[in-house]
Design a protein around this motif. Structure first.
Motif, PDB file in Angstrom:
ATOM      1  N   PHE A 188      37.774   4.487  38.347  1.00  0.00           N
ATOM      2  CA  PHE A 188      37.700   5.797  37.694  1.00  0.00           C
ATOM      3  C   PHE A 188      38.183   5.716  36.249  1.00  0.00           C
ATOM      4  O   PHE A 188      37.587   6.317  35.352  1.00  0.00           O
ATOM      5  CB  PHE A 188      38.525   6.832  38.463  1.00  0.00           C
ATOM      6  CG  PHE A 188      38.503   8.194  37.825  1.00  0.00           C
ATOM      7  CD1 PHE A 188      37.433   9.047  38.014  1.00  0.00           C
ATOM      8  CD2 PHE A 188      39.550   8.613  37.011  1.00  0.00           C
ATOM      9  CE1 PHE A 188      37.391  10.300  37.412  1.00  0.00           C
ATOM     10  CE2 PHE A 188      39.526   9.862  36.400  1.00  0.00           C
ATOM     11  CZ  PHE A 188      38.438  10.716  36.594  1.00  0.00           C
ATOM     12  N   VAL A 211      32.020   9.382  33.837  1.00  0.00           N
ATOM     13  CA  VAL A 211      32.356  10.179  35.008  1.00  0.00           C
ATOM     14  C   VAL A 211      31.638  11.522  34.942  1.00  0.00           C
ATOM     15  O   VAL A 211      31.104  11.912  33.907  1.00  0.00           O
ATOM     16  CB  VAL A 211      33.877  10.388  35.145  1.00  0.00           C
ATOM     17  CG1 VAL A 211      34.611   9.066  35.171  1.00  0.00           C
ATOM     18  CG2 VAL A 211      34.415  11.278  34.043  1.00  0.00           C
ATOM     19  N   GLN A 245      34.339  15.487  38.671  1.00  0.00           N
ATOM     20  CA  GLN A 245      35.503  14.616  38.799  1.00  0.00           C
ATOM     21  C   GLN A 245      36.619  15.031  37.832  1.00  0.00           C
ATOM     22  O   GLN A 245      37.797  14.998  38.190  1.00  0.00           O
ATOM     23  CB  GLN A 245      35.107  13.157  38.540  1.00  0.00           C
ATOM     24  CG  GLN A 245      34.212  12.559  39.619  1.00  0.00           C
ATOM     25  CD  GLN A 245      33.717  11.187  39.214  1.00  0.00           C
ATOM     26  OE1 GLN A 245      32.858  11.074  38.337  1.00  0.00           O
ATOM     27  NE2 GLN A 245      34.264  10.158  39.822  1.00  0.00           N
ATOM     28  N   LEU A 273      39.466  10.109  43.224  1.00  0.00           N
ATOM     29  CA  LEU A 273      38.465  10.608  42.286  1.00  0.00           C
ATOM     30  C   LEU A 273      37.247   9.692  42.214  1.00  0.00           C
ATOM     31  O   LEU A 273      36.111  10.153  42.083  1.00  0.00           O
ATOM     32  CB  LEU A 273      39.084  10.759  40.899  1.00  0.00           C
ATOM     33  CG  LEU A 273      40.149  11.857  40.764  1.00  0.00           C
ATOM     34  CD1 LEU A 273      40.902  11.699  39.448  1.00  0.00           C
ATOM     35  CD2 LEU A 273      39.528  13.236  40.867  1.00  0.00           C
ATOM     36  N   LEU A 299      34.454  10.331  44.812  1.00  0.00           N
ATOM     37  CA  LEU A 299      33.571  11.499  44.777  1.00  0.00           C
ATOM     38  C   LEU A 299      32.130  11.012  44.610  1.00  0.00           C
ATOM     39  O   LEU A 299      31.804  10.327  43.653  1.00  0.00           O
ATOM     40  CB  LEU A 299      33.953  12.426  43.623  1.00  0.00           C
ATOM     41  CG  LEU A 299      35.240  13.245  43.799  1.00  0.00           C
ATOM     42  CD1 LEU A 299      35.508  14.068  42.551  1.00  0.00           C
ATOM     43  CD2 LEU A 299      35.152  14.165  45.002  1.00  0.00           C
ATOM     44  N   ALA A 323      28.502  15.232  42.628  1.00  0.00           N
ATOM     45  CA  ALA A 323      29.224  15.433  41.367  1.00  0.00           C
ATOM     46  C   ALA A 323      28.275  15.815  40.258  1.00  0.00           C
ATOM     47  O   ALA A 323      28.076  15.094  39.295  1.00  0.00           O
ATOM     48  CB  ALA A 323      29.992  14.170  40.992  1.00  0.00           C
TER      49      ALA A 323
END
Length: 296
Positions: free
Chosen positions: A95, A104, A108, A272, A275, A280
């Protein structure tokens, strides 16, 4: 400064076991495989002096990190040496890498801010009294406080799907509550890790996060924005930590808890990263219909 400690240097215990601040490592081997390899930042003997590393605490700005190390007080030099490896490892997690690369998803980012809010609220409610009781009066609490910004960001992004509550954040919050009651000096280690990170690497994260949100036509966040100069706030934060009146045992526990604080961050970073890209997605805009970038 968002990081974690390794199983080799910090044994894991289920929540509620071991000392109040210890939490299990999230993600098991899968998370371990995401860590960037780095040499040990420092060696330490409990109750004795800490060897200070010549390595930068961050792999993104080693020169700046070494320059800053030279002006830190003795406690902060020991603390930075102790958490340097953990810091660089967290920068290598999936992440963290994706955010620094602008890859990302908005969902998130929103999940990150929502997960952090309860912990910051507790820090800012309990922190001033706990720090003052230990002799630290220099904390610029009002200027450091992130709760007002988190509340503004939550209101602006309230249309984003809520998702399930963060298990990692719930563990961290209970950890903080326990430390506030039983070990205030350990609680303050989390204060340093969080605000120190916001004032340092968080400034770089803010640029990427807001670029991602802007590309989707979403409001920018103010979580990492401070009204006073960053250099002033860092200096006052450092001064406050040097003021803490601790025994030798408490000094060692403060350093140990800083590593534990990074494990709490590791849990959240791993959560995270998990996800799913399919879920997302941000609301489509007229300029950018249906866009959904994949991430690692």
């Amino acid at each position: 400064m968002s990081s974690l400690s390794t199983p080799e240097t910090s044994p894991d215990f289920p929540a509620g076991h071991g000392h109040p601040g210890q939490v299990p490592t999230a993600g098991g081997p899968a998370v371990a495989n995401q860590l960037a390899a780095s040499p040990t930042a420092a060696s330490h003997t409990a109750g004795g002096p800490t060897a200070e590393s010549n390595e930068a605490i961050s792999s993104h700005a080693p020169g700046a990190g070494l320059a800053q190390r030279s002006v830190l007080g003795p406690r902060l030099r020991r603390l930075h040496a102790r958490i340097g490896k953990a810091h660089r490892q967290a920068e290598g997690m999936a992440f963290s890498r994706a955010l620094l690369e602008g890859q990302v998803e908005p969902l998130q980012l929103v999940a990150l801010l929502r997960a952090l809010a309860p912990g910051y609220a507790l820090i800012e409610q309990a922190g001033p009294e706990l720090a003052a009781a230990l002799g630290a009066t220099a904390f610029p609490w009002n200027d450091l406080a992130r709760t007002p910004a988190l509340e503004r960001d939550a209101a602006q992004l309230s249309a984003m799907p809520a998702g399930r509550p963060s298990a990692a954040a719930a563990v961290w919050l209970e950890q903080l509550r326990s430390l506030a009651r039983q070990a205030p000096h350990r609680f303050l280690a989390h204060v340093y890790v969080r605000y120190g990170g916001d004032l340092s690497g968080g400034q770089q994260l803010a640029e990427q996060a807001n670029a991602i949100l802007a590309s989707r036509g979403l409001p920018l966040v103010s979580f990492w924005a401070f009204e006073r100069p960053i250099s002033e706030l860092k200096e006052e934060l450092h001064t406050a930590f040097e003021q803490l009146d601790l025994s030798e045992a408490e000094e060692e526990e403060l350093l140990e808890e800083a590593e534990v604080a990074f494990r709490a961050t590791q849990r959240l970073l791993a959560e995270l990263a998990e996800l799913a890209p399919a879920t997302a997605t941000a609301p489509a805009t007229a300029q950018d219909p249906g866009r959904s970038a994949a991430f690692d």
